[in-house]
Design an enzyme around this catalytic site. Structure first.
Site, mmCIF file in Angstrom:
data_model
loop_
_atom_site.group_PDB
_atom_site.id
_atom_site.type_symbol
_atom_site.label_atom_id
_atom_site.label_comp_id
_atom_site.label_asym_id
_atom_site.label_seq_id
_atom_site.Cartn_x
_atom_site.Cartn_y
_atom_site.Cartn_z
ATOM 1 N N GLU A 32 126.844 134.644 -62.514
ATOM 2 C CA GLU A 32 127.963 133.980 -61.843
ATOM 3 C C GLU A 32 129.171 133.884 -62.772
ATOM 4 O O GLU A 32 129.032 133.504 -63.939
ATOM 5 C CB GLU A 32 127.512 132.586 -61.391
ATOM 6 C CG GLU A 32 127.854 132.262 -59.960
ATOM 7 C CD GLU A 32 127.190 133.196 -58.937
ATOM 8 O OE1 GLU A 32 127.873 134.124 -58.471
ATOM 9 O OE2 GLU A 32 126.020 132.980 -58.608
ATOM 10 N N HIS A 33 130.341 134.219 -62.236
ATOM 11 C CA HIS A 33 131.600 134.213 -62.990
ATOM 12 C C HIS A 33 131.543 135.156 -64.191
ATOM 13 O O HIS A 33 132.255 134.976 -65.170
ATOM 14 C CB HIS A 33 131.987 132.788 -63.426
ATOM 15 C CG HIS A 33 132.438 131.935 -62.269
ATOM 16 N ND1 HIS A 33 133.754 131.660 -62.009
ATOM 17 C CD2 HIS A 33 131.729 131.319 -61.292
ATOM 18 C CE1 HIS A 33 133.845 130.893 -60.916
ATOM 19 N NE2 HIS A 33 132.618 130.682 -60.463
ATOM 20 N N GLY A 122 132.502 129.388 -46.350
ATOM 21 C CA GLY A 122 132.432 128.343 -47.366
ATOM 22 C C GLY A 122 131.055 128.159 -47.955
ATOM 23 O O GLY A 122 130.746 127.124 -48.544
ATOM 24 N N ALA A 123 130.191 129.166 -47.811
ATOM 25 C CA ALA A 123 128.824 129.058 -48.313
ATOM 26 C C ALA A 123 128.623 129.819 -49.613
ATOM 27 O O ALA A 123 127.557 129.760 -50.208
ATOM 28 C CB ALA A 123 127.836 129.575 -47.265
ATOM 29 N N SER A 126 130.252 135.306 -49.262
ATOM 30 C CA SER A 126 131.236 136.393 -49.149
ATOM 31 C C SER A 126 131.632 136.740 -47.722
ATOM 32 O O SER A 126 131.694 137.912 -47.333
ATOM 33 C CB SER A 126 130.731 137.660 -49.868
ATOM 34 O OG SER A 126 130.576 137.396 -51.213
ATOM 35 N N SER A 127 131.946 135.721 -46.935
ATOM 36 C CA SER A 127 132.437 136.005 -45.587
ATOM 37 C C SER A 127 133.768 136.761 -45.663
ATOM 38 O O SER A 127 134.006 137.691 -44.885
ATOM 39 C CB SER A 127 132.594 134.710 -44.783
ATOM 40 O OG SER A 127 133.453 133.814 -45.432
ATOM 41 N N ASP A 172 131.642 140.785 -55.014
ATOM 42 C CA ASP A 172 131.380 140.576 -53.585
ATOM 43 C C ASP A 172 131.675 141.838 -52.784
ATOM 44 O O ASP A 172 130.909 142.236 -51.900
ATOM 45 C CB ASP A 172 132.253 139.433 -53.043
ATOM 46 C CG ASP A 172 132.107 138.159 -53.847
ATOM 47 O OD1 ASP A 172 131.178 138.088 -54.684
ATOM 48 O OD2 ASP A 172 132.928 137.254 -53.657
HETATM 49 C C1 GLA Z 1 133.400 134.525 -56.030
HETATM 50 C C2 GLA Z 1 134.262 135.697 -56.453
HETATM 51 C C3 GLA Z 1 133.443 136.715 -57.256
HETATM 52 C C4 GLA Z 1 132.671 136.055 -58.388
HETATM 53 C C5 GLA Z 1 131.933 134.807 -57.886
HETATM 54 C C6 GLA Z 1 131.304 134.028 -59.005
HETATM 55 O O1 GLA Z 1 132.424 134.948 -55.119
HETATM 56 O O2 GLA Z 1 134.827 136.339 -55.335
HETATM 57 O O3 GLA Z 1 134.280 137.739 -57.746
HETATM 58 O O4 GLA Z 1 133.510 135.751 -59.453
HETATM 59 O O5 GLA Z 1 132.774 133.936 -57.158
HETATM 60 O O6 GLA Z 1 130.314 134.756 -59.608
#
Ligand code: GLA
Length: 378
Positions: A32-33, A122-123, A126-127, A172
């Site tokens: 993540e991130h 908002g979950a 990746s909507s 995403d």
């Molecule tokens: C969101 C962003 C992604 C990624 C994640 C965290 O989904 O769109 O690019 O940075 O947060 O991992």
């Protein structure tokens, strides 16, 4: 969903559609991130998706009908400069996608489009990316353009960064465009190489939405990205992908910047280990890595919220050692992903007592890894 959507298209636009596209949401198993730090991620495309039903039009205009918003429509000329439209906020991601494709020099046909989706908003699933990748895939096909899925992903990312204003990474969009059935995707976000990793047989992906709404555009996401860039600059590397713990400790970072960078450096290592654990079918190792990832997001990157920490703790206890749970996505709310043996999933869900902030039971998705975006044949 396709038949009613095609019917709504026909009713709304007075003609039959030429094609139907699906583009999946994604769940991130770990990493993540890390994407905007040129690092590693391990998402999978999932069955919840955006659908786009489309037909070309000859006047260079894009007209969109939002079937999930009561059939509301918006339209704009393809050569218009992007501008957010407060009266049709739902269309901003679509405007951003057509603007990004035009900016890349693609000669798009005008189009009538009907869109609908099953990815909960908002979950952290990746909507928005699935919608943009779906629009890009549909417009490329309608325009007779052979654009590689990874390039559609890049334009979707550019549209979100340049127009919507979230400085997101590439995870995403690549997951939605390049997903592979029954596989997670090990993505090197620097080279953008995508390597499918088979999910162990008999493993179930559970997603539980905390019911705490998330707000990426609110600035916290961009703040985290800025902190990571500051850390990389202080360490003297172009991206935190190139840093290790010794470099961080030698760079005299302030405590907050050090913690943010430590999350990224340790998370990258966890993703590499997780890809190996999954490939080896080692759910115990995978569970430990997911637990460490969640703790790092909670304590170092500070992107979890108490309700999500409680949900993760409960799922971890219900699952035990074989499998695990962690928050998934950008953070500050959203969903938790869990992996467990399929034959224990019923018992895990039966034991779950977590309630959303309004007191009602959470939305649960029992997911499988799916193929990336493409035309729907039937
Ligand atoms: C969101 C962003 C992604 C990624 C994640 C965290 O989904 O769109 O690019 O940075 O947060 O991992």
């Amino acid at each position: 969903m396709t038949a009613p959507l095609a019917r709504q298209f026909a009713d709304g636009f007075g003609m039959s559609p030429a094609l139907v596209v699906r583009a999946p949401g994604r769940v991130n198993l770990i990493g993540e991130h890390t994407d905007y730090n040129d690092g590693f991620v391990l998402p999978a495309a999932i069955s919840v998706e955006s659908r786009v039903v489309a037909a070309p039009r000859g006047d260079g205009v894009i007209r969109v009908m939002a079937c999930d918003f009561g059939g509301a429509t918006a339209q704009w000329p393809l050569d218009a400069t992007y501008a957010a439209d407060p009266a049709h906020g739902w269309a901003d991601y679509i405007r951003a996608m057509t603007a990004a494709m035009s900016a890349r020099g693609h000669a798009l046909t005008g189009a009538d489009l009907a869109v609908s989706g099953t990815v909960p908003q908002g979950a952290g699933l990746s909507s928005s990316a699935s919608l943009m990748v779906g629009i890009g895939t549909a417009l490329a096909a309608l325009s007779g353009l052979a654009i590689a899925p990874a390039d559609i992903a890049l334009m979707a990312q550019a549209g979100e960064c340049d127009h919507v204003g979230v400085r997101c990474g590439i995870m995403d969009q690549l997951a939605s465009a390049c997903g592979v059935r029954d596989h997670a995707l090990m993505i090197d976000c620097r080279s953008r190489a995508v390597r499918p990793v088979a999910l162990p047989k008999g493993v179930e992906i559970l997603i539980v939405h905390s019911g705490v709404a998330r707000g990426l555009v609110e600035g916290a996401y961009n703040d985290r990205r800025a902190q990571c860039e500051a850390a990389a600059a202080a360490v003297g590397v172009s991206a935190l992908r190139d840093a290790d713990m010794a470099m961080l400790e030698g760079a005299r970072l302030d405590a907050v910047t050090l913690a943010r960078a430590r999350h990224v450096v340790t998370e990258n290592a966890r993703v590499l280990a997780a890809a190996e654990a999954l490939a080896a079918g080692d759910l115990v190792a995978m569970g430990a890595l997911m637990a460490a990832s969640h703790a790092s997001m909670r304590d170092d990157f500070r992107i979890t919220v108490p309700a999500i920490d409680a949900l993760v703790t409960e799922l971890q206890a219900l699952i035990g050692l074989e499998g695990g749970a962690r928050m998934t996505g950008g953070g500050f709310g959203g969903a938790v992903v869990a992996l467990c043996p399929a034959d224990s999933a019923d018992a895990v869900l039966a034991g779950l007592t977590y309630r959303k902030p309004d007191g009602s039971p959470p939305l649960v998705l029992r997911e499988t890894a799916c193929d990336g975006a493409g035309l729907v044949m039937s």
